[in-house]
Every structure is written in C-alpha cells, then in structure tokens.
Design a protein around this motif. Sequence first.
Motif, mmCIF file in Angstrom:
data_model
loop_
_atom_site.group_PDB
_atom_site.id
_atom_site.type_symbol
_atom_site.label_atom_id
_atom_site.label_comp_id
_atom_site.label_asym_id
_atom_site.label_seq_id
_atom_site.Cartn_x
_atom_site.Cartn_y
_atom_site.Cartn_z
ATOM 1 N N TYR A 197 -5.311 8.008 -6.646
ATOM 2 C CA TYR A 197 -5.531 7.809 -5.238
ATOM 3 C C TYR A 197 -6.880 8.107 -4.592
ATOM 4 C CZ TYR A 197 -4.448 6.506 -0.477
ATOM 5 O OH TYR A 197 -4.443 5.748 0.587
ATOM 6 N N TYR A 221 0.508 3.057 -1.805
ATOM 7 C CA TYR A 221 0.053 2.364 -2.904
ATOM 8 C C TYR A 221 0.408 0.732 -2.705
ATOM 9 C CZ TYR A 221 -1.917 5.985 -6.011
ATOM 10 O OH TYR A 221 -2.774 6.943 -6.719
ATOM 11 N N ALA A 260 -6.644 2.378 2.378
ATOM 12 C CA ALA A 260 -6.775 3.487 1.266
ATOM 13 C C ALA A 260 -7.373 4.965 2.000
ATOM 14 C CB ALA A 260 -7.472 3.033 -0.026
ATOM 15 N N LEU A 316 3.494 8.203 -0.473
ATOM 16 C CA LEU A 316 2.137 7.767 -1.455
ATOM 17 C C LEU A 316 2.579 6.648 -2.064
ATOM 18 C CD1 LEU A 316 -0.507 8.744 -2.485
ATOM 19 C CD2 LEU A 316 0.452 9.886 -4.386
ATOM 20 N N SER A 335 -0.980 10.821 -9.934
ATOM 21 C CA SER A 335 -0.819 9.730 -8.577
ATOM 22 C C SER A 335 -1.722 10.432 -7.720
ATOM 23 C CB SER A 335 0.711 10.129 -8.248
ATOM 24 O OG SER A 335 0.904 11.210 -7.809
ATOM 25 N N THR A 344 3.052 6.944 -9.586
ATOM 26 C CA THR A 344 3.875 7.710 -8.435
ATOM 27 C C THR A 344 5.267 7.637 -8.730
ATOM 28 O OG1 THR A 344 1.874 7.386 -6.998
ATOM 29 C CG2 THR A 344 4.049 7.815 -5.909
ATOM 30 N N ALA A 357 -4.766 0.665 -7.659
ATOM 31 C CA ALA A 357 -3.561 0.620 -7.016
ATOM 32 C C ALA A 357 -2.223 0.447 -7.740
ATOM 33 C CB ALA A 357 -3.804 -0.214 -5.719
ATOM 34 N N GLY A 399 -1.808 3.629 -10.267
ATOM 35 C CA GLY A 399 -1.218 4.578 -9.248
ATOM 36 C C GLY A 399 0.006 4.628 -8.828
#
Lengths: 246, 53
Positions: free
Chosen positions: A72, A140, A164, A136, A68, A105, A98, A101
């Motif tokens: 990023y 995203y 971002a 986080l 994660s 996450t 994205a 990720g």
Amino acid sequence: MISRWFHQLGSPRYFYRFSGRLIPWLAVPCAVLMLAGLYQGLVVAPPDYQQGESYRIMFVHVPSAWMSLFIYMVMAGAGAIALIWHMKLAEVIAISSAHIGASFTFLALITGSIWGKPMWGTWWVWDARLTSELILLFLYLGVIALHNAIDDKRTAARATAILAIVGVVNIPIIHYSVEWWNTLHQGPTVTKFDAPSIDMRMLIPLLLMAVAFKLYYAVVVLMRARCELLERERNTLWVSELAESK
Amino acid sequence: MNEFFHMGGYAFYVWSSYAIALVVLLLNVLVPMRNRRRLLAAIARRARRARRT
C-alpha cells in the motif's frame, strides 16, 4: 550518470527491456528463499507451547499482512510521484501494485480467519485489527474499481493516486490497532523496539518467507507493469515490432 | 511422515491456509503471463491488418 539511467528507465521501451531481463534474477532467489522458508517453517521449527502445530499458519499469515501494508505504501508513493512529476512509469507501478496488494490483503484476512477458528473459536470478530485490515482490502478494491471506471488512463491514474494517498491514514491505524484498542488479535512479537520475543527457529523461517514475499512482489509487479505498458503503448512502433517478432 | 501431514490435529487449518496461499500466488504469476501473450497477439494481428489496407 545515475540521473541519466533514471531518465532512461522512465522510457517505456527501455523499462520493458530492462525489467524483462531483471525478472529471472529476482524470481530464482525468490523461489529458493520460499522453499527454504517452507522447509524451516513446516519441518524444522518446533511446535508452539500454547498453539501446538496450528501456529505454522503464521509463516504465510504474517508475511502476507506485512506485504499488504508495504505494497500500500509503495502504491501511494508511486501515486504521489505520478501526481507530482506526471511520470507514466509511476502510474503503471501504482495500478499494478493495487492488484497484488489486494491479493496479499485477502490472504492475510483468510489465513487469519482460518487461524482464528481453532485458536479463538471464531472465524471472525469485529475487533480493531481485523476491521482495519478489511478496510484496507476495500481501499485496494476501490482503487481498482475507480481505475477501471475511467477510460482515460492518465485521468484514471490521477484519481486513483488521490484515493490511495488519502487511504494512507489507515496504515498506522492497522499497525497500532493492537496497542490502541483491546483486541483479540495478539500484539507484535517481531516489529517492536526491544528484542523479538520469538524463538530463533521460528523467527528464521518467518524472515525467510518475508524476504521471499518481497521478491515475489517485485517479480509480479514488474510482470503486471510490462502488460500495462504494452497496452498503453500499443500504438507505438516498438510495441508493434515487438508483437510481430513473436 | 504421517505425523507431518496430521499437524497435531490442525491439518485442515494449516494445509487449507497454505493451499489458498499457493493458489493466490500462482494466479498472480499466471494471469499477467496470459495477458501479455494475448495482448501481443492482438497487437500483431492489428498491425498485419493495418498493413494490408
């Protein structure tokens, strides 16, 4: 020679062909490493002296959390390249990252929650590590929502790149949260400067899974990037030829 | 074998974590595969229609 290859890679058509050939070479080692990691983690590794068998959640939880953060940084880095050099390929990698990720996450949060219930007695606490990781996830999702809200792909890429890059401030907060604040979440046992305080038989499956997850990300980000490229280039000759040859 | 699935009483927690991870990882592979197929089909349809007119 290398710079020529780099320029070629920037061409959507070349990248599409090249990545199509690359994917199987990444997917096979990914599957092998993941199976080896699962076997080592679920069968070979001994139970933890405090947590018994429940700690085996670690082998998905920790690599997911690492991914994660890693994804990023890739997304923000690609966003910066897209902003500075207007490279289409970097825009495509950023938005494709994205989605993946966000998945990792989500996985880190949900497996952490499932691990927390038997060990801490609660599914969720608002401590620094958990809260910053939840932020986080929102970053995203914000990047994805912002990208979807803007019709023009180039404008969307620039706007999401800025979001971002601003969000990068959260990354060290997540990493150091367990040291800066008193958290329920345990401190690092692998990513610290002295030797990892973890049994080798647990460390090996953890690292196998971590490498497998990295390869997995490489595979799925290329798959997504190829779709995104086809959509952006749908009016070009090579895409319609490709579509009709199928 | 039974002991393996029992996970020392933590079966629900361990296996649900792995099951969710499997579902998420599979979806991330299957969704772009489906998208690519649909996209190529749509582009091919449009190209054929454009040639007829």
